[in-house]
Design an enzyme around this catalytic site. Sequence first.
Site, PDB file in Angstrom:
ATOM      1  CB  SER A  29      -3.041 -22.625   0.511  1.00  0.00           C
ATOM      2  OG  SER A  29      -2.319 -23.314  -0.332  1.00  0.00           O
ATOM      3  CG  ASN A 116       5.900 -28.925  -6.140  1.00  0.00           C
ATOM      4  OD1 ASN A 116       4.598 -28.010  -5.349  1.00  0.00           O
ATOM      5  ND2 ASN A 116       6.045 -29.070  -5.862  1.00  0.00           N
ATOM      6  CB  THR A 165      12.130  23.936  -1.306  1.00  0.00           C
ATOM      7  OG1 THR A 165      12.206  24.759  -1.146  1.00  0.00           O
ATOM      8  CG2 THR A 165      11.751  23.969  -2.821  1.00  0.00           C
ATOM      9  CG  HIS A 166      13.760  22.540   2.307  1.00  0.00           C
ATOM     10  ND1 HIS A 166      14.548  21.704   2.859  1.00  0.00           N
ATOM     11  CD2 HIS A 166      14.321  23.255   1.604  1.00  0.00           C
ATOM     12  CE1 HIS A 166      15.446  21.629   1.761  1.00  0.00           C
ATOM     13  NE2 HIS A 166      15.467  22.543   1.502  1.00  0.00           N
ATOM     14  CB  SER A 287     -13.975  14.267  15.762  1.00  0.00           C
ATOM     15  OG  SER A 287     -14.250  14.412  16.587  1.00  0.00           O
ATOM     16  CE  LYS A 293     -10.602  17.581  13.618  1.00  0.00           C
ATOM     17  NZ  LYS A 293      -9.558  16.728  14.758  1.00  0.00           N
ATOM     18  CG  ASN A 295     -11.236  14.388  11.378  1.00  0.00           C
ATOM     19  OD1 ASN A 295     -10.813  15.476  11.085  1.00  0.00           O
ATOM     20  ND2 ASN A 295     -11.848  13.824  11.954  1.00  0.00           N
ATOM     21  CD  GLU A 300      -6.073  12.088   9.475  1.00  0.00           C
ATOM     22  OE1 GLU A 300      -5.335  11.582   9.906  1.00  0.00           O
ATOM     23  OE2 GLU A 300      -6.906  11.453   9.514  1.00  0.00           O
ATOM     24  CD  GLN A 332       0.625 -22.950   1.067  1.00  0.00           C
ATOM     25  OE1 GLN A 332       0.991 -24.133   0.082  1.00  0.00           O
ATOM     26  NE2 GLN A 332       0.359 -22.853   2.536  1.00  0.00           N
TER      27      GLN A 332
END
Length: 467
Positions: A29, A116, A165-166, A287, A293, A295, A300, A332
Amino acid sequence: MSTQENSKTLWHGRFSAGPADELMAYTASLPFDRRLWLDDINCSRAHVKGLAHVAILTGNERDSILQALDTVENEMSSGAFVFAPSDEDIHTAVERRVTEICGATGAKLHTGRSRNDQSVTGLRLWCKREVPLVVQRVVALQETLLTRAREAGTGDDAVYLPGYTHVQRAQPVLLAHHLLAHGWALGRDIDRLRDALRRADVSPLGAGALAGSSLPLDPSFTAKELGFARPFENSLDAVSDRDFVVEILFGLSMIAIHLSRIGEEWVLWTSDEFGFAVLDDGYATGSSMLPQKKNADIAELARGKAGRVIGDLVGLLTTLKGLPLAYNRDLQEDKEPLFDAMDQVSLALSALNGMIETARFVPERMKAAADAPTMAATDLAEFLVRAGMPFRDAHGIVGALVRRSLNGEGSLVDLVTAEPTLGADAAALIAPGVGVRMRTTPGGAGPQPVTEQLKKFSAALASWKNA
Ligand code: ARG
Protein backbone atom coordinates in the site's frame (compact mmCIF):
# COMPACT_ATOMS: atom_id res chain seq x y z
CA MET A 1 9.36 -15.63 -7.57
CA SER A 2 11.88 -13.54 -5.76
CA THR A 3 13.80 -14.40 -2.63
CA GLN A 4 16.25 -11.53 -2.74
CA GLU A 5 17.70 -10.47 0.63
CA ASN A 6 16.67 -6.84 0.38
CA SER A 7 12.99 -7.76 0.26
CA LYS A 8 12.94 -9.06 3.84
CA THR A 9 9.62 -8.17 5.36
CA LEU A 10 8.58 -7.38 8.92
CA TRP A 11 7.08 -10.81 9.20
CA HIS A 12 9.88 -12.87 7.62
CA GLY A 13 10.66 -14.86 10.81
CA ARG A 14 7.94 -17.45 10.21
CA PHE A 15 8.75 -17.81 6.50
CA SER A 16 11.54 -19.76 4.88
CA ALA A 17 11.39 -17.86 1.58
CA GLY A 18 10.93 -14.20 0.71
CA PRO A 19 7.75 -12.81 -0.83
CA ALA A 20 7.02 -13.23 -4.53
CA ASP A 21 7.25 -10.07 -6.62
CA GLU A 22 3.59 -10.50 -7.55
CA LEU A 23 2.60 -10.62 -3.89
CA MET A 24 4.41 -7.39 -3.13
CA ALA A 25 3.04 -5.71 -6.25
CA TYR A 26 -0.50 -6.67 -5.36
CA THR A 27 -0.55 -6.17 -1.60
CA ALA A 28 1.76 -3.21 -1.00
CA SER A 29 0.00 0.00 0.00
CA LEU A 30 3.08 2.24 0.00
CA PRO A 31 2.20 3.89 -3.34
CA PHE A 32 -0.81 5.53 -1.70
CA ASP A 33 -0.31 5.36 2.08
CA ARG A 34 2.95 7.31 1.92
CA ARG A 35 0.68 10.33 2.31
CA LEU A 36 0.37 9.26 5.96
CA TRP A 37 4.08 9.62 6.64
CA LEU A 38 3.85 12.50 9.07
CA ASP A 39 0.91 10.96 10.90
CA ASP A 40 2.76 7.65 11.14
CA ILE A 41 5.82 9.36 12.60
CA ASN A 42 3.67 11.22 15.13
CA CYS A 43 1.91 7.97 16.00
CA SER A 44 5.31 6.34 16.62
CA ARG A 45 6.43 9.28 18.75
CA ALA A 46 3.40 8.88 21.00
CA HIS A 47 3.83 5.12 21.13
CA VAL A 48 7.47 5.37 22.15
CA LYS A 49 6.64 7.90 24.86
CA GLY A 50 3.88 5.57 26.01
CA LEU A 51 6.29 2.64 26.24
CA ALA A 52 8.70 4.71 28.33
CA HIS A 53 5.80 5.98 30.45
CA VAL A 54 5.09 2.38 31.55
CA ALA A 55 8.83 1.60 31.81
CA ILE A 56 8.98 -0.83 28.87
CA LEU A 57 11.61 1.46 27.36
CA THR A 58 14.25 3.37 29.31
CA GLY A 59 14.44 7.13 28.96
CA ASN A 60 17.57 6.74 26.85
CA GLU A 61 15.96 4.24 24.53
CA ARG A 62 12.95 6.52 24.12
CA ASP A 63 15.16 9.50 23.30
CA SER A 64 17.26 7.58 20.83
CA ILE A 65 14.13 6.39 18.94
CA LEU A 66 12.61 9.88 19.08
CA GLN A 67 15.81 11.27 17.60
CA ALA A 68 15.72 8.68 14.83
CA LEU A 69 12.10 9.65 14.15
CA ASP A 70 13.21 13.28 13.81
CA THR A 71 15.78 12.18 11.25
CA VAL A 72 13.12 10.22 9.34
CA GLU A 73 10.86 13.27 9.39
CA ASN A 74 13.64 15.40 7.93
CA GLU A 75 14.40 12.83 5.27
CA MET A 76 10.74 12.51 4.35
CA SER A 77 10.09 16.25 4.17
CA SER A 78 13.23 16.97 2.17
CA GLY A 79 12.59 14.09 -0.22
CA ALA A 80 15.89 12.42 0.76
CA PHE A 81 14.18 9.33 2.19
CA VAL A 82 15.00 6.23 0.15
CA PHE A 83 12.31 3.57 0.08
CA ALA A 84 13.37 -0.08 -0.03
CA PRO A 85 11.74 -2.84 -2.10
CA SER A 86 10.67 -4.49 1.16
CA ASP A 87 8.68 -1.43 2.27
CA GLU A 88 5.14 -2.76 2.03
CA ASP A 89 3.63 0.36 3.44
CA ILE A 90 4.59 3.63 5.08
CA HIS A 91 4.60 2.00 8.52
CA THR A 92 7.14 -0.60 7.44
CA ALA A 93 9.29 2.05 5.77
CA VAL A 94 9.46 4.30 8.85
CA GLU A 95 10.19 1.40 11.22
CA ARG A 96 12.88 -0.03 8.92
CA ARG A 97 14.63 3.32 8.73
CA VAL A 98 14.43 3.89 12.50
CA THR A 99 16.05 0.49 13.01
CA GLU A 100 18.77 1.31 10.48
CA ILE A 101 19.48 4.53 12.35
CA CYS A 102 19.45 3.28 15.95
CA GLY A 103 19.98 -0.46 15.64
CA ALA A 104 18.80 -2.74 18.44
CA THR A 105 16.94 0.07 20.19
CA GLY A 106 15.02 0.83 17.00
CA ALA A 107 13.89 -2.79 16.91
CA LYS A 108 11.94 -2.04 20.11
CA LEU A 109 9.70 0.52 18.40
CA HIS A 110 7.02 -1.99 17.40
CA THR A 111 6.67 -3.40 20.94
CA GLY A 112 3.00 -3.85 21.86
CA ARG A 113 1.85 -2.47 18.54
CA SER A 114 0.47 -3.88 15.30
CA ARG A 115 0.06 -2.23 11.96
CA ASN A 116 -3.62 -2.89 12.52
CA ASP A 117 -3.89 -0.27 15.27
CA GLN A 118 -1.04 1.81 13.86
CA SER A 119 -2.43 2.29 10.34
CA VAL A 120 -5.90 3.30 11.45
CA THR A 121 -4.45 5.65 14.09
CA GLY A 122 -2.48 7.37 11.33
CA LEU A 123 -5.54 7.59 9.13
CA ARG A 124 -7.60 9.18 11.90
CA LEU A 125 -4.82 11.72 12.50
CA TRP A 126 -4.72 12.44 8.78
CA CYS A 127 -8.49 13.08 8.73
CA LYS A 128 -8.25 15.42 11.71
CA ARG A 129 -5.56 17.36 9.85
CA GLU A 130 -6.99 17.36 6.33
CA VAL A 131 -10.75 17.66 6.76
CA PRO A 132 -10.44 21.17 8.27
CA LEU A 133 -8.55 22.20 5.11
CA VAL A 134 -11.52 21.16 2.96
CA VAL A 135 -13.80 23.05 5.34
CA GLN A 136 -11.68 26.17 4.76
CA ARG A 137 -12.20 25.82 1.03
CA VAL A 138 -15.94 25.47 1.54
CA VAL A 139 -15.87 28.65 3.62
CA ALA A 140 -13.93 30.42 0.85
CA LEU A 141 -16.65 29.52 -1.66
CA GLN A 142 -19.33 30.70 0.78
CA GLU A 143 -17.49 34.01 1.13
CA THR A 144 -17.48 34.43 -2.64
CA LEU A 145 -21.20 33.65 -2.81
CA LEU A 146 -21.84 36.23 -0.06
CA THR A 147 -19.72 38.88 -1.79
CA ARG A 148 -21.48 38.32 -5.08
CA ALA A 149 -24.87 38.31 -3.34
CA ARG A 150 -24.08 41.67 -1.72
CA GLU A 151 -23.02 43.06 -5.11
CA ALA A 152 -26.27 41.83 -6.66
CA GLY A 153 -28.02 43.84 -3.96
CA THR A 154 -31.48 44.21 -2.46
CA GLY A 155 -32.12 47.90 -3.29
CA ASP A 156 -33.97 49.59 -6.14
CA ASP A 157 -31.37 48.44 -8.64
CA ALA A 158 -31.15 44.89 -7.22
CA VAL A 159 -30.46 42.18 -9.78
CA TYR A 160 -33.21 39.60 -10.16
CA LEU A 161 -33.77 36.62 -12.39
CA PRO A 162 -36.44 34.00 -12.91
CA GLY A 163 -36.67 31.38 -10.20
CA TYR A 164 -37.37 28.01 -11.81
CA THR A 165 -39.32 24.89 -11.08
CA HIS A 166 -38.97 22.03 -13.57
CA VAL A 167 -36.53 24.36 -15.41
CA GLN A 168 -39.64 26.40 -16.32
CA ARG A 169 -39.73 30.06 -15.33
CA ALA A 170 -41.78 30.28 -12.15
CA GLN A 171 -41.44 33.49 -10.12
CA PRO A 172 -38.80 36.22 -10.06
CA VAL A 173 -36.17 35.98 -7.31
CA LEU A 174 -33.30 38.22 -6.30
CA LEU A 175 -29.93 37.00 -7.55
CA ALA A 176 -28.66 37.42 -3.98
CA HIS A 177 -31.33 34.97 -2.83
CA HIS A 178 -30.35 32.42 -5.44
CA LEU A 179 -26.64 32.62 -4.61
CA LEU A 180 -27.23 32.33 -0.88
CA ALA A 181 -29.34 29.20 -1.40
CA HIS A 182 -26.12 27.41 -2.33
CA GLY A 183 -24.32 29.06 0.58
CA TRP A 184 -26.73 27.54 3.13
CA ALA A 185 -26.35 24.09 1.56
CA LEU A 186 -22.58 24.38 1.92
CA GLY A 187 -23.08 25.36 5.55
CA ARG A 188 -24.82 22.04 6.20
CA ASP A 189 -21.84 20.33 4.56
CA ILE A 190 -19.51 21.99 7.06
CA ASP A 191 -21.70 20.90 9.98
CA ARG A 192 -21.72 17.35 8.63
CA LEU A 193 -17.94 17.12 8.29
CA ARG A 194 -17.41 18.58 11.75
CA ASP A 195 -19.86 16.10 13.18
CA ALA A 196 -18.02 13.24 11.45
CA LEU A 197 -14.74 14.50 12.91
CA ARG A 198 -16.22 14.26 16.39
CA ARG A 199 -16.62 10.49 15.95
CA ALA A 200 -13.25 10.20 14.20
CA ASP A 201 -11.60 11.67 17.29
CA VAL A 202 -10.84 8.33 18.96
CA SER A 203 -7.39 6.78 19.36
CA PRO A 204 -7.14 3.09 18.38
CA LEU A 205 -3.50 2.90 19.54
CA GLY A 206 -3.00 0.13 22.08
CA ALA A 207 -5.55 -2.19 20.51
CA GLY A 208 -2.62 -4.07 18.97
CA ALA A 209 -3.50 -6.60 16.32
CA LEU A 210 -6.98 -7.08 17.78
CA ALA A 211 -6.96 -7.81 21.51
CA GLY A 212 -4.63 -5.40 23.27
CA SER A 213 -1.46 -6.64 24.89
CA SER A 214 -0.01 -8.45 27.91
CA LEU A 215 2.32 -5.47 28.33
CA PRO A 216 1.07 -2.66 30.61
CA LEU A 217 0.13 -0.26 27.77
CA ASP A 218 -1.83 2.90 28.57
CA PRO A 219 -4.10 3.83 25.63
CA SER A 220 -5.30 6.95 27.47
CA PHE A 221 -1.74 8.24 27.67
CA THR A 222 -1.08 7.81 23.93
CA ALA A 223 -4.53 9.16 23.05
CA LYS A 224 -3.76 12.32 24.99
CA GLU A 225 -0.28 12.53 23.53
CA LEU A 226 -1.77 12.43 20.01
CA GLY A 227 -4.45 15.01 20.81
CA PHE A 228 -7.37 12.59 20.49
CA ALA A 229 -10.50 13.29 22.54
CA ARG A 230 -10.52 9.74 23.93
CA PRO A 231 -9.04 6.24 23.56
CA PHE A 232 -10.93 3.23 22.12
CA GLU A 233 -13.34 1.28 24.33
CA ASN A 234 -13.07 -2.07 22.53
CA SER A 235 -9.94 -3.29 20.79
CA LEU A 236 -11.81 -5.38 18.17
CA ASP A 237 -13.90 -2.35 17.23
CA ALA A 238 -10.83 -0.10 17.31
CA VAL A 239 -8.98 -1.97 14.54
CA SER A 240 -11.99 -2.73 12.35
CA ASP A 241 -14.02 0.49 12.58
CA ARG A 242 -13.94 2.53 9.38
CA ASP A 243 -17.24 4.32 10.02
CA PHE A 244 -15.36 7.59 10.25
CA VAL A 245 -13.99 7.17 6.72
CA VAL A 246 -17.46 6.39 5.39
CA GLU A 247 -18.94 9.39 7.17
CA ILE A 248 -16.29 11.72 5.80
CA LEU A 249 -16.79 10.22 2.33
CA PHE A 250 -20.50 10.87 2.65
CA GLY A 251 -19.79 14.46 3.71
CA LEU A 252 -17.50 14.86 0.69
CA SER A 253 -20.07 13.23 -1.60
CA MET A 254 -22.70 15.67 -0.42
CA ILE A 255 -20.36 18.58 -1.17
CA ALA A 256 -19.66 17.05 -4.59
CA ILE A 257 -23.40 16.85 -5.24
CA HIS A 258 -23.90 20.47 -4.22
CA LEU A 259 -21.03 21.54 -6.47
CA SER A 260 -22.47 19.44 -9.26
CA ARG A 261 -25.80 21.25 -8.96
CA ILE A 262 -24.05 24.63 -8.99
CA GLY A 263 -22.06 23.42 -11.99
CA GLU A 264 -25.18 22.45 -13.93
CA GLU A 265 -26.68 25.89 -13.33
CA TRP A 266 -23.59 27.62 -14.60
CA VAL A 267 -23.55 25.45 -17.72
CA LEU A 268 -27.07 26.72 -18.37
CA TRP A 269 -26.42 30.32 -17.31
CA THR A 270 -23.39 30.69 -19.57
CA SER A 271 -25.15 29.23 -22.63
CA ASP A 272 -26.36 31.59 -25.37
CA GLU A 273 -29.88 30.42 -24.58
CA PHE A 274 -29.76 31.79 -21.02
CA GLY A 275 -26.92 34.31 -21.29
CA PHE A 276 -27.12 35.11 -17.56
CA ALA A 277 -23.35 35.03 -16.95
CA VAL A 278 -20.09 35.33 -18.86
CA LEU A 279 -17.02 33.48 -17.64
CA ASP A 280 -13.68 35.16 -17.24
CA ASP A 281 -11.27 33.93 -19.92
CA GLY A 282 -9.05 32.41 -17.25
CA TYR A 283 -11.86 30.16 -16.08
CA ALA A 284 -13.24 29.07 -19.45
CA THR A 285 -11.92 26.72 -22.11
CA GLY A 286 -11.99 26.79 -25.89
CA SER A 287 -12.63 24.14 -28.51
CA SER A 288 -9.81 22.63 -30.53
CA MET A 289 -12.01 22.73 -33.64
CA LEU A 290 -14.71 25.35 -33.15
CA PRO A 291 -13.06 28.79 -32.96
CA GLN A 292 -16.08 30.57 -31.50
CA LYS A 293 -16.48 28.28 -28.48
CA LYS A 294 -16.05 29.35 -24.87
CA ASN A 295 -16.93 26.46 -22.64
CA ALA A 296 -17.69 26.12 -18.93
CA ASP A 297 -15.52 23.04 -18.40
CA ILE A 298 -15.00 23.70 -14.68
CA ALA A 299 -18.75 23.65 -14.18
CA GLU A 300 -19.09 20.51 -16.27
CA LEU A 301 -16.34 18.69 -14.39
CA ALA A 302 -17.86 19.70 -11.06
CA ARG A 303 -20.94 17.91 -12.35
CA GLY A 304 -19.05 14.99 -13.86
CA LYS A 305 -16.66 14.27 -11.02
CA ALA A 306 -19.49 14.00 -8.51
CA GLY A 307 -20.04 10.53 -9.94
CA ARG A 308 -16.50 9.56 -9.09
CA VAL A 309 -16.74 10.84 -5.52
CA ILE A 310 -20.01 8.97 -4.97
CA GLY A 311 -18.18 5.93 -6.38
CA ASP A 312 -15.52 6.36 -3.69
CA LEU A 313 -18.23 6.27 -1.02
CA VAL A 314 -20.12 3.32 -2.46
CA GLY A 315 -16.88 1.44 -3.12
CA LEU A 316 -15.82 1.62 0.52
CA LEU A 317 -19.29 0.73 1.81
CA THR A 318 -19.17 -2.33 -0.43
CA THR A 319 -15.71 -3.27 0.87
CA LEU A 320 -16.93 -3.08 4.47
CA LYS A 321 -20.13 -5.02 3.91
CA GLY A 322 -19.86 -8.50 5.39
CA LEU A 323 -16.36 -8.13 6.88
CA PRO A 324 -16.06 -10.20 10.05
CA LEU A 325 -14.21 -8.82 13.09
CA ALA A 326 -11.55 -7.72 13.40
CA TYR A 327 -8.84 -6.55 10.97
CA ASN A 328 -8.95 -7.94 7.44
CA ARG A 329 -6.62 -6.87 4.66
CA ASP A 330 -9.68 -5.60 2.80
CA LEU A 331 -9.54 -2.64 5.18
CA GLN A 332 -6.44 -1.37 3.42
CA GLU A 333 -8.90 -0.35 0.68
CA ASP A 334 -10.09 2.48 2.94
CA LYS A 335 -7.40 4.94 1.91
CA GLU A 336 -7.51 5.39 -1.87
CA PRO A 337 -11.19 6.35 -2.05
CA LEU A 338 -10.73 8.77 0.84
CA PHE A 339 -7.67 10.42 -0.69
CA ASP A 340 -9.30 10.59 -4.11
CA ALA A 341 -12.49 12.15 -2.79
CA MET A 342 -10.56 14.69 -0.72
CA ASP A 343 -8.40 15.65 -3.72
CA GLN A 344 -11.28 15.93 -6.14
CA VAL A 345 -13.54 17.90 -3.82
CA SER A 346 -10.68 20.26 -2.88
CA LEU A 347 -9.87 20.92 -6.54
CA ALA A 348 -13.52 21.43 -7.43
CA LEU A 349 -14.07 23.88 -4.56
CA SER A 350 -11.11 26.03 -5.59
CA ALA A 351 -11.90 25.96 -9.30
CA LEU A 352 -15.58 26.79 -8.87
CA ASN A 353 -14.71 29.50 -6.38
CA GLY A 354 -12.41 31.19 -8.88
CA MET A 355 -14.96 30.78 -11.65
CA ILE A 356 -17.78 32.38 -9.66
CA GLU A 357 -15.54 35.09 -8.22
CA THR A 358 -14.43 36.28 -11.67
CA ALA A 359 -17.56 35.74 -13.75
CA ARG A 360 -19.63 38.68 -14.98
CA PHE A 361 -23.37 38.50 -14.45
CA VAL A 362 -25.60 39.91 -17.18
CA PRO A 363 -28.42 41.63 -15.25
CA GLU A 364 -30.21 42.79 -18.44
CA ARG A 365 -30.64 39.20 -19.61
CA MET A 366 -31.74 38.04 -16.17
CA LYS A 367 -34.24 40.87 -15.82
CA ALA A 368 -35.59 40.45 -19.33
CA ALA A 369 -36.30 36.79 -18.62
CA ALA A 370 -37.82 37.57 -15.22
CA ASP A 371 -40.01 40.39 -16.53
CA ALA A 372 -41.96 38.13 -18.91
CA PRO A 373 -45.64 39.04 -18.20
CA THR A 374 -46.61 35.47 -17.31
CA MET A 375 -44.17 35.58 -14.37
CA ALA A 376 -46.74 37.81 -12.63
CA ALA A 377 -49.48 35.15 -12.77
CA THR A 378 -49.20 34.18 -9.09
CA ASP A 379 -49.22 37.82 -8.02
CA LEU A 380 -52.42 38.36 -10.01
CA ALA A 381 -54.05 35.37 -8.32
CA GLU A 382 -52.92 36.67 -4.93
CA PHE A 383 -54.42 40.09 -5.84
CA LEU A 384 -57.79 38.34 -6.12
CA VAL A 385 -57.17 36.47 -2.86
CA ARG A 386 -56.63 39.81 -1.12
CA ALA A 387 -60.04 40.84 -2.47
CA GLY A 388 -61.55 37.80 -0.75
CA MET A 389 -61.67 35.26 -3.58
CA PRO A 390 -60.84 31.61 -2.80
CA PHE A 391 -57.38 30.83 -4.23
CA ARG A 392 -58.64 27.96 -6.43
CA ASP A 393 -61.07 30.32 -8.19
CA ALA A 394 -58.40 33.02 -8.55
CA HIS A 395 -56.00 30.45 -10.02
CA GLY A 396 -58.67 29.49 -12.58
CA ILE A 397 -59.37 33.07 -13.64
CA VAL A 398 -55.70 34.01 -14.09
CA GLY A 399 -54.90 30.70 -15.79
CA ALA A 400 -57.65 31.37 -18.34
CA LEU A 401 -56.27 34.87 -19.06
CA VAL A 402 -52.77 33.44 -19.58
CA ARG A 403 -54.18 30.84 -21.97
CA ARG A 404 -56.09 33.51 -23.93
CA SER A 405 -53.01 35.69 -24.13
CA LEU A 406 -50.88 32.78 -25.38
CA ASN A 407 -53.66 32.06 -27.94
CA GLY A 408 -53.13 35.54 -29.38
CA GLU A 409 -56.28 37.18 -27.97
CA GLY A 410 -54.25 40.14 -26.65
CA SER A 411 -51.43 41.03 -24.27
CA LEU A 412 -51.77 39.84 -20.68
CA VAL A 413 -51.77 43.49 -19.53
CA ASP A 414 -54.74 44.29 -21.77
CA LEU A 415 -56.65 41.17 -20.79
CA VAL A 416 -56.05 41.78 -17.08
CA THR A 417 -57.08 45.43 -17.39
CA ALA A 418 -60.28 44.38 -19.12
CA GLU A 419 -61.10 41.67 -16.57
CA PRO A 420 -63.69 43.11 -14.12
CA THR A 421 -62.30 41.37 -11.01
CA LEU A 422 -58.74 42.53 -11.82
CA GLY A 423 -58.45 45.85 -13.70
CA ALA A 424 -55.69 48.47 -13.95
CA ASP A 425 -54.40 48.08 -10.37
CA ALA A 426 -53.80 44.39 -10.99
CA ALA A 427 -52.28 45.04 -14.43
CA ALA A 428 -49.69 47.27 -12.74
CA LEU A 429 -48.30 44.11 -11.11
CA ILE A 430 -47.09 42.96 -14.52
CA ALA A 431 -44.71 45.93 -14.90
CA PRO A 432 -40.97 45.10 -14.85
CA GLY A 433 -39.44 44.68 -11.41
CA VAL A 434 -42.72 44.75 -9.49
CA GLY A 435 -43.20 41.03 -8.87
CA VAL A 436 -39.88 40.34 -7.17
CA ARG A 437 -40.64 43.07 -4.60
CA MET A 438 -43.90 41.37 -3.63
CA ARG A 439 -42.19 38.40 -1.92
CA THR A 440 -42.17 39.43 1.74
CA THR A 441 -42.30 36.07 3.54
CA PRO A 442 -39.36 35.68 5.96
CA GLY A 443 -36.82 33.58 4.10
CA GLY A 444 -38.48 34.49 0.79
CA ALA A 445 -37.00 35.88 -2.42
CA GLY A 446 -37.88 39.61 -2.16
CA PRO A 447 -35.70 42.55 -1.05
CA GLN A 448 -37.05 42.79 2.49
CA PRO A 449 -36.42 39.19 3.60
CA VAL A 450 -33.21 38.91 1.58
CA THR A 451 -31.80 41.95 3.40
CA GLU A 452 -32.43 40.06 6.63
CA GLN A 453 -31.01 36.87 5.17
CA LEU A 454 -27.76 38.55 4.17
CA LYS A 455 -27.20 39.53 7.80
CA LYS A 456 -28.06 36.06 9.06
CA PHE A 457 -25.85 34.36 6.51
CA SER A 458 -22.94 36.59 7.31
CA ALA A 459 -23.30 35.76 11.04
CA ALA A 460 -23.63 32.03 10.29
CA LEU A 461 -20.56 32.20 8.08
CA ALA A 462 -18.53 33.62 10.95
CA SER A 463 -19.51 30.60 13.05
CA TRP A 464 -18.77 28.10 10.24
CA LYS A 465 -15.42 29.77 9.83
CA ASN A 466 -14.40 29.85 13.45
CA ALA A 467 -15.92 26.74 15.00
N1 ARG B 1 -0.94 -1.41 4.94
C1 ARG B 1 -1.89 -2.02 5.81
C2 ARG B 1 -3.16 -1.18 5.87
O1 ARG B 1 -3.13 -0.09 5.40
C3 ARG B 1 -1.33 -2.19 7.14
C4 ARG B 1 -1.89 -3.34 7.91
C5 ARG B 1 -1.39 -4.62 7.49
N2 ARG B 1 -1.59 -5.53 8.54
C6 ARG B 1 -1.45 -6.84 8.40
N3 ARG B 1 -1.63 -7.55 9.45
N4 ARG B 1 -1.13 -7.35 7.25
O2 ARG B 1 -4.19 -1.60 6.32
